[in-house]
Design a protein around this motif. Structure first.
Motif, short mmCIF file in Angstrom:
data_model
loop_
_atom_site.label_atom_id
_atom_site.label_comp_id
_atom_site.label_asym_id
_atom_site.label_seq_id
_atom_site.Cartn_x
_atom_site.Cartn_y
_atom_site.Cartn_z
N ALA A 184 0.83 -1.20 0.00
CA ALA A 184 0.00 0.00 0.00
C ALA A 184 0.87 1.26 0.00
O ALA A 184 0.53 2.26 -0.65
N LEU A 185 1.99 1.19 0.70
CA LEU A 185 2.90 2.33 0.75
C LEU A 185 3.54 2.57 -0.62
O LEU A 185 3.67 3.72 -1.06
N ARG A 186 3.89 1.50 -1.30
CA ARG A 186 4.45 1.64 -2.64
C ARG A 186 3.42 2.24 -3.59
O ARG A 186 3.73 3.12 -4.40
N GLU A 187 2.17 1.79 -3.49
CA GLU A 187 1.12 2.32 -4.35
C GLU A 187 0.86 3.80 -4.04
O GLU A 187 0.74 4.63 -4.95
N LEU A 188 0.78 4.14 -2.76
CA LEU A 188 0.51 5.52 -2.36
C LEU A 188 1.60 6.47 -2.82
O LEU A 188 1.32 7.54 -3.38
N THR A 189 2.85 6.09 -2.61
CA THR A 189 3.95 6.97 -3.00
C THR A 189 4.02 7.12 -4.51
O THR A 189 4.34 8.20 -5.03
N THR A 190 3.73 6.07 -5.22
CA THR A 190 3.73 6.15 -6.69
C THR A 190 2.64 7.10 -7.18
O THR A 190 2.90 7.98 -8.02
N VAL A 191 1.44 6.93 -6.66
CA VAL A 191 0.31 7.77 -7.08
C VAL A 191 0.57 9.23 -6.75
O VAL A 191 0.24 10.13 -7.55
N ARG A 192 1.18 9.50 -5.58
CA ARG A 192 1.39 10.88 -5.15
C ARG A 192 2.72 11.46 -5.64
O ARG A 192 3.07 12.59 -5.32
N GLY A 193 3.48 10.69 -6.38
CA GLY A 193 4.73 11.19 -6.94
C GLY A 193 5.83 11.37 -5.92
O GLY A 193 6.69 12.25 -6.06
N LEU A 194 5.84 10.51 -4.89
CA LEU A 194 6.83 10.58 -3.82
C LEU A 194 7.83 9.44 -3.94
O LEU A 194 7.56 8.41 -4.57
#
Length: 394
Positions: free
Chosen positions: A203-213
């Motif tokens: 979930a952290l990988r998905e969140l950071t990818t979506v938010r450009g982090l």
């Protein structure tokens, strides 16, 4: 006249027992009085192949006869070889060598902030986690969530809001226009061996990818086979943008590494460096360590010993009415019903005829970090010794 060797000239930084170790081999240490100790601390997961392994001795001797040190302004063969292998095994592209894990984490912070300045309008905040541990420099202490560190050498380096491990909503709530990255340990070692769940890592990988982090994983303690995979984040099936290594990479010599995807590498000449970074003597040892650990048969051995250790600790939980055991691979913890960890550690050293070295990062917890090549017999011997200790303090 023989002058006694004493610790009087060493700066005091910790409570140390009145023991002076003089020799080590594999899972065993010997003090200057001749007593042997079964070592399940191994320098806080540093000695990945145990004490004085032949692979490291041979690599040190061979490289010392050719080239010990050269300025990092020049290339050397061991550093290039080790960088290529690390890139190959990690799926990341570029490697910067350091002397310690803390230095690698400091470099990761600098790289992320530089990238944020170039690509996210000056964003500089890195979300880290409560109870995390990233090192003892001012920046890495500020990034850490260890209780009490926020005031120890105040003022802190700003820019490290703290989320809760395994709570993706707590991470998302902290994201602002100033956020550039999220940084975490796949297993919080100093906090008491608390793994990030695979679902949380994904979930952290998905969140950071979506938010450009950027996603930064601190594998200083959990990496290099410690958690049964070469790198602990691989258990979750993700790839980070930045990874840091230390401890087990050098197997006992000072060596760390900062790895990153090509797209993240934005250092310019003069941004990063260090006198001993990429030292041929240390990287030659790291190469010998990595060659050993990366073998499928060696990783299978780690997995087997981890299963044995976990099952043995669970038996002790049931026999002595303890809280439980947890961890990944050969980084495990035994949760005790009271604050007796320090007492057990002390009693373990005093066992006769052979002592046992354990670690209690929290008052109610024991942490186990044996050599990755620990034998089945040595794991069983440790469990028997621990069984005796638990019966005494129970």
């Amino acid at each position: 006249m023989t002058v006694a060797i004493t610790p009087d000239s060493l700066m005091w930084i910790a409570h140390r027992p009145d023991i002076v170790f003089t020799e080590g081999e594999g899972s065993w240490l010997r003090d200057r009085d001749g007593k042997r100790y079964l070592d399940f601390v191994q320098g806080w997961a540093v000695n990945s192949l145990g004490h004085c392994p032949p692979q490291m001795r041979d690599a040190l001797a061979a490289q010392a006869a050719k080239l010990v040190s050269v300025s990092p302004a020049f290339y050397n063969e061991p550093a290039m070889q080790l960088a290529q292998l690390l890139a190959q095994h990690s799926g990341l592209d570029k490697v910067f060598f350091t002397s310690t894990g803390a230095e690698a984490n400091e470099g990761a912070i600098k790289l992320a902030r530089k990238w944020g300045r170039m690509h996210r309008g000056g964003a500089f905040e890195i979300i880290t986690f409560d109870n995390s541990f990233h090192g003892r420099t001012l920046a890495t202490m500020s990034a850490s969530g260890k209780p009490g560190w926020d005031s120890l050498f105040a003022p802190q380096v700003p820019g490290f809001p703290k989320a809760q491990l395994n709570d993706i909503n707590s991470v998302e709530a902290l994201i602002t226009d100033n956020t550039v990255a999220v940084m975490l340990e796949p297993v919080q070692g100093e906090a008491g061996v608390i793994p990030a769940t695979y679902e949380f890592m994904q979930a952290l990988r998905e969140l950071t990818t979506v938010r450009g982090l950027l996603l930064v994983v601190d594998e200083v303690q959990s990496g290099m086979g410690r958690c049964s995979a070469l790198f602990a984040h691989q258990l979750s099936g993700i790839r980070p943008d930045i990874m840091t290594l230390g401890k087990g990479l050098g197997g006992g010599v000072p060596l760390g590494a900062l790895l990153a995807r090509e797209e993240v590498c934005c250092f310019e000449a003069g941004d990063q460096g260090g006198t001993y970074n990429g030292n041929p003597l240390m990287t030659a040892v790291g190469l010998a360590v990595l060659d050993t650990i990366a073998e499928p048969a060696f990783l299978a051995h780690i997995d087997a010993r981890a299963a044995q250790l976990a099952a043995g600790l669970q038996r002790l939980v049931e026999r002595h009415g303890l809280i439980g055991e947890r961890g990944e691979g050969l980084l495990r913890a035994l949760v005790l019903p009271g604050d007796v960890g320090a007492d057990i550690v002390s009693r373990a050293r005093e066992l006769a005829p052979e002592g046992l070295l354990l670690n209690a990062p929290r008052p109610n917890l024991l942490r186990f970090m044996p050599a990755l090549n620990v034998s089945e017999t040595e794991v069983e011997q440790m469990l028997e010794m621990l069984d005796e200790l638990l019966a005494r303090v129970g």
